[in-house]
Design a protein around this motif. Structure first.
Motif, PDB file in Angstrom:
ATOM      1  N   TYR A 110      50.565  46.641  60.195  1.00  0.00           N
ATOM      2  CA  TYR A 110      49.486  46.812  61.183  1.00  0.00           C
ATOM      3  C   TYR A 110      48.118  46.899  60.504  1.00  0.00           C
ATOM      4  CZ  TYR A 110      52.838  48.924  64.654  1.00  0.00           C
ATOM      5  OH  TYR A 110      53.835  49.199  65.546  1.00  0.00           O
ATOM      6  N   ALA A 111      48.094  46.923  59.147  1.00  0.00           N
ATOM      7  CA  ALA A 111      46.890  47.367  58.423  1.00  0.00           C
ATOM      8  C   ALA A 111      45.815  46.293  58.371  1.00  0.00           C
ATOM      9  CB  ALA A 111      47.268  47.808  57.014  1.00  0.00           C
ATOM     10  N   GLU A 112      45.156  46.074  59.498  1.00  0.00           N
ATOM     11  CA  GLU A 112      44.096  45.073  59.520  1.00  0.00           C
ATOM     12  C   GLU A 112      42.904  45.584  60.323  1.00  0.00           C
ATOM     13  OE1 GLU A 112      45.622  41.127  60.394  1.00  0.00           O
ATOM     14  OE2 GLU A 112      46.414  41.118  58.349  1.00  0.00           O
ATOM     15  N   GLN A 113      41.775  44.897  60.165  1.00  0.00           N
ATOM     16  CA  GLN A 113      40.618  45.154  61.024  1.00  0.00           C
ATOM     17  C   GLN A 113      40.924  44.432  62.324  1.00  0.00           C
ATOM     18  OE1 GLN A 113      38.158  45.414  63.385  1.00  0.00           O
ATOM     19  NE2 GLN A 113      37.486  43.404  62.643  1.00  0.00           N
ATOM     20  N   ARG A 114      41.044  45.159  63.442  1.00  0.00           N
ATOM     21  CA  ARG A 114      41.604  44.531  64.638  1.00  0.00           C
ATOM     22  C   ARG A 114      40.638  44.349  65.807  1.00  0.00           C
ATOM     23  NH1 ARG A 114      40.844  47.504  68.992  1.00  0.00           N
ATOM     24  NH2 ARG A 114      41.702  49.608  69.102  1.00  0.00           N
ATOM     25  N   SER A 115      39.356  44.528  65.557  1.00  0.00           N
ATOM     26  CA  SER A 115      38.426  44.379  66.674  1.00  0.00           C
ATOM     27  C   SER A 115      37.698  43.038  66.603  1.00  0.00           C
ATOM     28  CB  SER A 115      37.414  45.532  66.645  1.00  0.00           C
ATOM     29  OG  SER A 115      36.250  45.164  67.347  1.00  0.00           O
ATOM     30  N   ALA A 116      37.805  42.257  67.700  1.00  0.00           N
ATOM     31  CA  ALA A 116      37.057  40.993  67.754  1.00  0.00           C
ATOM     32  C   ALA A 116      35.551  41.262  67.711  1.00  0.00           C
ATOM     33  CB  ALA A 116      37.462  40.210  68.996  1.00  0.00           C
ATOM     34  N   PRO A 117      35.032  42.196  68.537  1.00  0.00           N
ATOM     35  CA  PRO A 117      33.583  42.443  68.462  1.00  0.00           C
ATOM     36  C   PRO A 117      33.127  42.874  67.068  1.00  0.00           C
ATOM     37  CG  PRO A 117      34.488  43.474  70.434  1.00  0.00           C
ATOM     38  CD  PRO A 117      35.657  42.964  69.643  1.00  0.00           C
ATOM     39  N   SER A 119      34.284  41.980  64.245  1.00  0.00           N
ATOM     40  CA  SER A 119      34.240  40.798  63.366  1.00  0.00           C
ATOM     41  C   SER A 119      33.062  39.890  63.689  1.00  0.00           C
ATOM     42  CB  SER A 119      35.545  40.002  63.475  1.00  0.00           C
ATOM     43  OG  SER A 119      35.588  39.263  64.687  1.00  0.00           O
ATOM     44  N   MET A 120      32.468  40.079  64.884  1.00  0.00           N
ATOM     45  CA  MET A 120      31.378  39.201  65.313  1.00  0.00           C
ATOM     46  C   MET A 120      30.001  39.858  65.183  1.00  0.00           C
ATOM     47  SD  MET A 120      33.002  36.440  66.110  1.00  0.00           S
ATOM     48  CE  MET A 120      31.716  35.469  66.885  1.00  0.00           C
ATOM     49  N   ILE A 121      29.944  41.059  64.566  1.00  0.00           N
ATOM     50  CA  ILE A 121      28.646  41.761  64.455  1.00  0.00           C
ATOM     51  C   ILE A 121      27.660  40.919  63.649  1.00  0.00           C
ATOM     52  CG2 ILE A 121      27.491  43.788  63.437  1.00  0.00           C
ATOM     53  CD1 ILE A 121      29.949  45.455  64.249  1.00  0.00           C
ATOM     54  N   ASN A 122      28.107  40.453  62.495  1.00  0.00           N
ATOM     55  CA  ASN A 122      27.239  39.608  61.645  1.00  0.00           C
ATOM     56  C   ASN A 122      28.097  38.997  60.529  1.00  0.00           C
ATOM     57  OD1 ASN A 122      27.710  41.682  59.860  1.00  0.00           O
ATOM     58  ND2 ASN A 122      25.674  42.584  60.036  1.00  0.00           N
ATOM     59  N   ARG A 123      27.449  38.282  59.623  1.00  0.00           N
ATOM     60  CA  ARG A 123      28.193  37.603  58.553  1.00  0.00           C
ATOM     61  C   ARG A 123      29.036  38.593  57.734  1.00  0.00           C
ATOM     62  NH1 ARG A 123      28.368  36.541  53.267  1.00  0.00           N
ATOM     63  NH2 ARG A 123      26.907  38.242  52.934  1.00  0.00           N
ATOM     64  N   GLU A 124      28.441  39.734  57.375  1.00  0.00           N
ATOM     65  CA  GLU A 124      29.157  40.699  56.525  1.00  0.00           C
ATOM     66  C   GLU A 124      30.446  41.165  57.205  1.00  0.00           C
ATOM     67  OE1 GLU A 124      25.871  40.717  56.960  1.00  0.00           O
ATOM     68  OE2 GLU A 124      25.159  40.456  54.900  1.00  0.00           O
ATOM     69  N   HIS A 125      30.370  41.425  58.505  1.00  0.00           N
ATOM     70  CA  HIS A 125      31.561  41.921  59.208  1.00  0.00           C
ATOM     71  C   HIS A 125      32.615  40.819  59.365  1.00  0.00           C
ATOM     72  CE1 HIS A 125      28.826  45.244  59.990  1.00  0.00           C
ATOM     73  NE2 HIS A 125      29.886  45.966  60.288  1.00  0.00           N
ATOM     74  N   ALA A 126      32.151  39.584  59.535  1.00  0.00           N
ATOM     75  CA  ALA A 126      33.107  38.469  59.619  1.00  0.00           C
ATOM     76  C   ALA A 126      33.816  38.288  58.284  1.00  0.00           C
ATOM     77  CB  ALA A 126      32.367  37.182  59.997  1.00  0.00           C
ATOM     78  N   VAL A 127      33.031  38.317  57.192  1.00  0.00           N
ATOM     79  CA  VAL A 127      33.613  38.126  55.849  1.00  0.00           C
ATOM     80  C   VAL A 127      34.555  39.286  55.534  1.00  0.00           C
ATOM     81  CG1 VAL A 127      33.079  38.065  53.376  1.00  0.00           C
ATOM     82  CG2 VAL A 127      31.717  36.722  54.984  1.00  0.00           C
TER      83      VAL A 127
END
Ligand code: NAD
Length: 396
Positions: A110-117, A119-127
């Motif tokens: 389960y150990a992942e970043q699981r929020s779509a929003p 991941s879409m905050i900015n480039r750093e959060h997507a990466v």
């Protein structure tokens, strides 16, 4: 062969199960669920989810104690010991150490970043999201190959990997006829965020490992989870599960119930015709258990769609509004400009028979369930910060 039911595993026929992300919303109840049923359980987590709360200025609706206290409390309450590995799944030394030390027979990942929003905050959060999720899963695959080739990976994917095609969504694969020839191929993926894309990348990597190394894996494409209590997490306040209601991590239905409890508008993005698969957290427990008790074969990449019912977002908001009205809580439904890029009216129907065939007994969403969620939210309404509910991340 008759599928193995939970009852077959009671007693002395238990497994060593590693639960990566065992401090999270799905992970913590899973830890207690398997431990209660006599399995030997270990948690791997770096508690980064708690740091994201700090970053976003929010907190769980329910008060949650640090993971060490959770584990001690469980031992005190149940007499059962859970092993705790604190570290980052993107650190291969950490992951390999767990495999050598604990020698898991199954890994529930389960150990992942699981929020779509998020991941879409900015480039750093997507990466960050894609690095965290894809590298963590690759590390698990390599650790299995090198140290535990018989181990079964039960990986949490998401129904959001498929998007909203205008045909039925099958479970991972589709039979295709093309220019007079036929094949069974991976079902096309149309993910809707950099987070969902990370799950697609994971699925491809796992499929490749199964084909190339003979890894055994089950990809559980989970719908949106609602509810938060399980029998075990209610036994002691130190065992409470986390509940997210904020605009970044809060998911539909849980968020609507909490909004109803605090007198906030029920916030529907756009027209609200977005239809998704949903399941009670009790069914998350059932599904991962059925997957663990009936492992994939060597080299098999098995995909289960893990949800029980399909609802449109507007339909859910209307149901919560009706139940809240019966409880004399007045709520408005407001349509906010949709921060996401997605179809707001579309066809959606997905297959979900694989888990039913293994014996899953779904918990359906009744008005009583909605009422109990609103009642639970009322108990903690003083902890709700109304300023963190609105969506912030914009897709465009
Ligand atoms: N909650 C849902 O509605 C839902 C729906 C579909 C799929 N899923 C999937 O189920 C899984 C669990 O979701 P959740 O709601 O419990 O999420 P969560 O954020 O509550 O829990 C995830 C846990 O993993 C840990 N973690 C993250 N990255 C890590 C790393 N690199 N190393 C170690 N630990 C790390 C976090 O600290 C956290 O405790 C996720 O993979 C998610 O994509 C969840």
């Amino acid at each position: 062969m008759r599928p193995r039911s939970p009852i077959d595993r009671w007693g002395d026929d238990c497994m060593r199960i590693l639960i990566a992300g065992g401090d999270g919303f799905c992970g913590w109840p899973t830890v207690l669920y398997f431990s209660e049923r006599g399995h030997e359980v270990a948690i791997a987590d770096n508690m980064i989810r708690r740091q994201w709360d700090v970053e976003l200025g929010t907190q769980s609706l329910t008060p949650i104690v640090p993971v060490e206290q959770r584990v001690d409390a469980w031992q005190e309450v149940s007499g059962r010991k859970v092993k705790l590995y604190v570290g980052d799944m993107t650190d291969y030394n950490f992951v390999e150490h767990i495999f050598k030390d604990f020698q898991p027979e199954a890994v529930i990942h389960y150990a992942e970043q699981r929020s779509a929003p998020y991941s879409m905050i900015n480039r750093e959060h997507a990466v960050f999201t894609q690095t965290n999720n894809v590298v963590g899963t690759l590390n698990v695959l390599y650790a299995m190959k090198e140290n535990a080739p018989e181990c079964h990976l039960i990986k949490l994917g998401t129904m959001g990997e498929y998007g909203t095609p205008n045909i039925d969504v099958e479970e991972g694969y589709i039979r295709i006829q093309h220019k007079g020839r036929e094949d069974v191929l991976p079902y096309p993926k149309q993910p809707g965020s950099f987070y969902h894309l990370s799950k697609v990348h994971d699925s491809h990597n796992i499929m490749f490992a199964c084909k190339t190394w003979g890894t055994r894996a089950t990809d559980l494409n989970q719908g949106v989870v609602y509810g938060w209590w399980t029998e075990e997490t209610q036994r002691d306040a130190r065992l409470y599960n986390r509940i997210d209601y904020d605009g970044v991590f809060g998911t539909a239905l849980n968020r609507f119930c909490i909004q109803a409890a605090v007198g906030h508008d029920l916030t529907v993005y756009g027209q609200g015709g977005q239809t998704r698969g949903f399941l009670n957290i009790l069914d998350t427990m059932q599904c991962v258990e059925l997957a663990a008790l009936n492992p994939a074969d060597k080299g098999e990449f098995r995909v289960f769609n893990q949800f029980t019912e399909e609802f449109s977002i507007l339909n859910l908001a209307q149901r919560v509004q009706r139940v809240a009205a019966d409880m004399e809580l007045a709520t408005n439904i407001v349509h906010l400009p949709n921060p996401r890029v997605e179809k707001e009216q579309h066809y959606f129907h997905a297959e979900n028979t694989n888990l039913l065939d293994l014996g899953m007994q779904p918990n359906y969403l009744t008005d009583d369930v909605i009422r109990s969620l609103i009642e639970a939210a009322l108990r903690y309404k003083d902890r709700v910060d109304l300023n963190v509910i609105a969506p912030t991340a914009q897709w465009r």
